[in-house]
Design a protein around this motif. Structure first.
Motif, mmCIF file in Angstrom:
data_model
loop_
_atom_site.group_PDB
_atom_site.id
_atom_site.type_symbol
_atom_site.label_atom_id
_atom_site.label_comp_id
_atom_site.label_asym_id
_atom_site.label_seq_id
_atom_site.Cartn_x
_atom_site.Cartn_y
_atom_site.Cartn_z
ATOM 1 N N GLU A 141 0.867 -1.189 0.000
ATOM 2 C CA GLU A 141 0.000 0.000 0.000
ATOM 3 C C GLU A 141 0.898 1.232 0.000
ATOM 4 O O GLU A 141 1.397 1.661 1.039
ATOM 5 C CB GLU A 141 -0.922 -0.014 1.223
ATOM 6 C CG GLU A 141 -1.958 1.105 1.219
ATOM 7 C CD GLU A 141 -2.962 0.949 2.336
ATOM 8 O OE1 GLU A 141 -3.606 -0.118 2.394
ATOM 9 O OE2 GLU A 141 -3.080 1.883 3.167
ATOM 10 N N TYR B 194 -16.603 3.694 2.894
ATOM 11 C CA TYR B 194 -15.230 3.307 2.578
ATOM 12 C C TYR B 194 -14.916 1.863 2.986
ATOM 13 O O TYR B 194 -13.763 1.508 3.148
ATOM 14 C CB TYR B 194 -14.244 4.272 3.280
ATOM 15 C CG TYR B 194 -14.183 5.628 2.647
ATOM 16 C CD1 TYR B 194 -13.162 5.965 1.763
ATOM 17 C CD2 TYR B 194 -15.148 6.594 2.935
ATOM 18 C CE1 TYR B 194 -13.098 7.219 1.180
ATOM 19 C CE2 TYR B 194 -15.102 7.850 2.356
ATOM 20 C CZ TYR B 194 -14.073 8.160 1.484
ATOM 21 O OH TYR B 194 -14.016 9.397 0.917
ATOM 22 N N MET C 102 -15.538 -1.014 1.360
ATOM 23 C CA MET C 102 -15.016 -1.792 0.235
ATOM 24 C C MET C 102 -14.645 -0.826 -0.881
ATOM 25 O O MET C 102 -15.483 -0.445 -1.699
ATOM 26 C CB MET C 102 -16.077 -2.797 -0.247
ATOM 27 C CG MET C 102 -16.469 -3.839 0.795
ATOM 28 S SD MET C 102 -15.129 -4.987 1.189
ATOM 29 C CE MET C 102 -14.976 -5.875 -0.356
ATOM 30 N N GLN C 103 -13.368 -0.429 -0.890
ATOM 31 C CA GLN C 103 -12.913 0.528 -1.881
ATOM 32 C C GLN C 103 -11.532 0.138 -2.395
ATOM 33 O O GLN C 103 -10.746 -0.512 -1.694
ATOM 34 C CB GLN C 103 -12.832 1.950 -1.282
ATOM 35 C CG GLN C 103 -14.164 2.562 -0.908
ATOM 36 C CD GLN C 103 -14.970 2.967 -2.111
ATOM 37 O OE1 GLN C 103 -14.539 2.800 -3.245
ATOM 38 N NE2 GLN C 103 -16.184 3.463 -1.876
ATOM 39 N N THR C 104 -11.233 0.580 -3.623
ATOM 40 C CA THR C 104 -9.890 0.369 -4.175
ATOM 41 C C THR C 104 -8.942 1.393 -3.576
ATOM 42 O O THR C 104 -9.366 2.379 -2.958
ATOM 43 C CB THR C 104 -9.921 0.531 -5.699
ATOM 44 O OG1 THR C 104 -10.351 1.868 -6.015
ATOM 45 C CG2 THR C 104 -10.870 -0.468 -6.340
ATOM 46 N N PHE C 105 -7.630 1.166 -3.778
ATOM 47 C CA PHE C 105 -6.640 2.114 -3.283
ATOM 48 C C PHE C 105 -6.890 3.516 -3.870
ATOM 49 O O PHE C 105 -6.728 4.523 -3.182
ATOM 50 C CB PHE C 105 -5.225 1.651 -3.639
ATOM 51 C CG PHE C 105 -4.747 0.499 -2.799
ATOM 52 C CD1 PHE C 105 -5.259 0.293 -1.529
ATOM 53 C CD2 PHE C 105 -3.772 -0.364 -3.278
ATOM 54 C CE1 PHE C 105 -4.818 -0.765 -0.744
ATOM 55 C CE2 PHE C 105 -3.320 -1.429 -2.499
ATOM 56 C CZ PHE C 105 -3.852 -1.628 -1.228
ATOM 57 N N GLU C 106 -7.274 3.573 -5.153
ATOM 58 C CA GLU C 106 -7.471 4.865 -5.793
ATOM 59 C C GLU C 106 -8.587 5.668 -5.111
ATOM 60 O O GLU C 106 -8.469 6.874 -4.880
ATOM 61 C CB GLU C 106 -7.813 4.675 -7.279
ATOM 62 C CG GLU C 106 -6.650 4.241 -8.157
ATOM 63 C CD GLU C 106 -6.393 2.733 -8.059
ATOM 64 O OE1 GLU C 106 -7.175 2.042 -7.354
ATOM 65 O OE2 GLU C 106 -5.411 2.254 -8.660
ATOM 66 N N LYS C 107 -9.695 4.973 -4.748
ATOM 67 C CA LYS C 107 -10.833 5.671 -4.163
ATOM 68 C C LYS C 107 -10.679 5.929 -2.672
ATOM 69 O O LYS C 107 -11.438 6.692 -2.087
ATOM 70 C CB LYS C 107 -12.110 4.875 -4.427
ATOM 71 C CG LYS C 107 -12.481 4.841 -5.911
ATOM 72 C CD LYS C 107 -13.825 4.176 -6.127
ATOM 73 C CE LYS C 107 -14.215 4.195 -7.604
ATOM 74 N NZ LYS C 107 -15.523 3.559 -7.851
#
Length: 469
Positions: free
Chosen positions: A91, A134, A136-141
């Protein structure tokens, strides 16, 4: 003031750093969290702390807080992006909370998986980003600081922490368990204390408390004392000029002479002398105070010889002077005195006037023509036209509305060889100007240029009205 009541950190997973004034009124506090255990995180967090100290974050004033936060973290994002992409971390971004504190008010930013709320003991309100969005989110979001290879977007949040309220900031793994379950601060605090062993958990609590001791009054610095002295002297000088240096100087001069004269008198003469001198001084002060202006003076500013015999009284606009000579109409520039335009008519010009930005020409054949300032004709009508008595000079009045430099109205009294400024209240001649040749006509008062225009023989004169007050 805001007090940091409880906090939890487990290096290198999380870090809490703060710098507060002794009374707790000003300063900053920061919480950082990362789910991985790597020594490189200590270097990166040290880099952030050094950047905050170099920027002197604790000295940022309230008015510049939002601007500073936007600029500092926009720049910090790119610095961390350059450092994190060189690491072996999965990360490559940080969850971070940072707040500037001003008494009971905070300006804060949040990135990644740190969420905030405010509790007053009865209910809990989410502040800033909502943790429920937040999960379940991707690293970008997730909007991690230093992660994205482009400018990061974030909001500046502003909260006022009232008395007995608590501001809580904690990591995402604790947010659902705390924010969705506990409303009272005691139960919330018991749960957080029981989870201190959680390796990736970070939380802090800011509590609003009244100040134990009032801050001591700061002594004025030398710069402040110097500034006060300069401002005081400036104010005295302004008052001195406002009331007139001549009034004050002459008053003290006459008073000094009266005192010297009184000293040489016999004792029995003193009461009568004091009464006479007091009356004279009061008359003098009354005369000065009641004048329309401190000083009024007439003077010729410029003169110009004309190739025509003027047959009407001059009129004017803001930029031009208009004259008529027989069948000819001429417009001269006020500043350069150059001829701007000229018009000729079939009939003799009886009179001219200027009103509502329109020059009106009255012809002998009972025709009136409206002309713009630039010489273009607007309208033409048949109209019984006046016949101007050019040699007749009439007194006029100038009021404070015409000239804001005046305290009271004055009268302008023209004659064939003189123009006199008269104080109508006291009948005093304030100023006059004389001419060798006879004055044929005198314009109205030009309250834009503060002057008159007089036709004398074959020329035109600009007579300035100088007023000091």
């Amino acid at each position: 003031m805001l007090a940091l009541e409880h906090s939890n950190l487990v290096p290198p997973y999380s870090l809490i750093e703060s710098r507060l004034s002794q009374d707790g009124r000003f300063g900053w506090i920061m919480a950082i969290r990362h789910p991985e255990k790597d020594d490189v995180l200590e270097e990166i967090t040290a880099e952030i702390i050094l950047a905050l100290r170099a920027a002197e974050a604790h000295e940022i004033n309230r008015m510049e807080a939002e601007k500073w936060l936007k600029e500092f973290f926009a720049d910090l994002h790119w610095k961390l992006h350059a450092s994190l992409r060189k690491t072996d971390l999965n990360e490559k971004g940080l969850s971070l909370f940072f707040a500037l504190i001003y008494d009971h008010e905070i300006f804060y930013v949040q990135f990644g998986r740190i969420f905030c709320a405010i509790s007053d003991g009865k209910k809990l309100s989410i502040s800033g980003a909502d943790h429920r969005k937040y999960r379940m989110q991707t690293f970008e979001k997730l909007n991690l600081l230093g992660f994205a290879p482009y400018d990061i977007r974030f909001r500046i949040h502003r909260e006022f922490i009232e008395k007995d309220q608590r501001f809580i900031a904690l990591s995402a793994n604790l947010a659902p368990k705390v924010f969705d379950t506990y409303k009272d601060p005691d139960g919330m605090q018991f749960f957080l204390d029981s989870n201190k062993s959680g390796e990736d958990g970070v939380w802090l609590t800011l509590t609003s408390r009244p100040m134990a001791n009032k801050p001591k009054r700061k002594r004025l610095t030398r710069l402040q004392i110097s500034t006060i002295i300069i401002l005081s002297l400036t104010l005295l000088a302004t008052l001195y000029m406002l009331f007139g240096n001549r009034v004050i100087e002459q008053f003290w001069h006459k008073t000094r002479l009266n005192v010297q004269h009184t000293k040489s008198m016999r004792l029995e003469q003193i009461p009568n002398s004091l009464a006479e001198d007091t009356q004279n001084i009061l008359k003098y002060i009354n005369r000065i105070v009641n004048q329309p202006a401190r000083e009024i003076e007439l003077g010729v500013t410029w003169s110009a010889t004309l190739p025509y015999t003027i047959t009407s009284t001059p009129v004017f606009s803001r930029d031009n002077i208009f004259l008529s000579a027989g069948e000819h109409l001429l417009a001269f520039d006020k500043k350069t005195r150059e001829l701007r335009w000229k018009k000729s008519f079939e009939s003799h010009i009886n009179a001219i006037s200027f009103s509502d930005a329109v020059l009106i020409v009255y012809l002998e054949n009972d025709e009136a023509i409206g002309i713009r300032d630039d010489g273009s004709v607007i309208w033409e009508h048949e109209l019984p036209c006046p016949q101007e008595d050019l040699g007749r000079l009439k007194p006029s009045r100038i009021s404070p509305e015409d000239d804001p430099r005046l305290m009271r109205s004055i009268s302008v009294v023209p004659s064939l060889s003189h123009i006199t400024i008269l104080d109508p209240a006291r009948g005093e001649n304030l100023s006059s100007v004389s001419f060798t040749n006879e004055i044929i006509s005198l314009s109205a008062y030009d309250n834009y240029a503060y002057c008159f225009y007089a036709v004398v023989d074959d020329g035109i004169l600009c007579i300035n009205l100088k007023i000091d007050n």
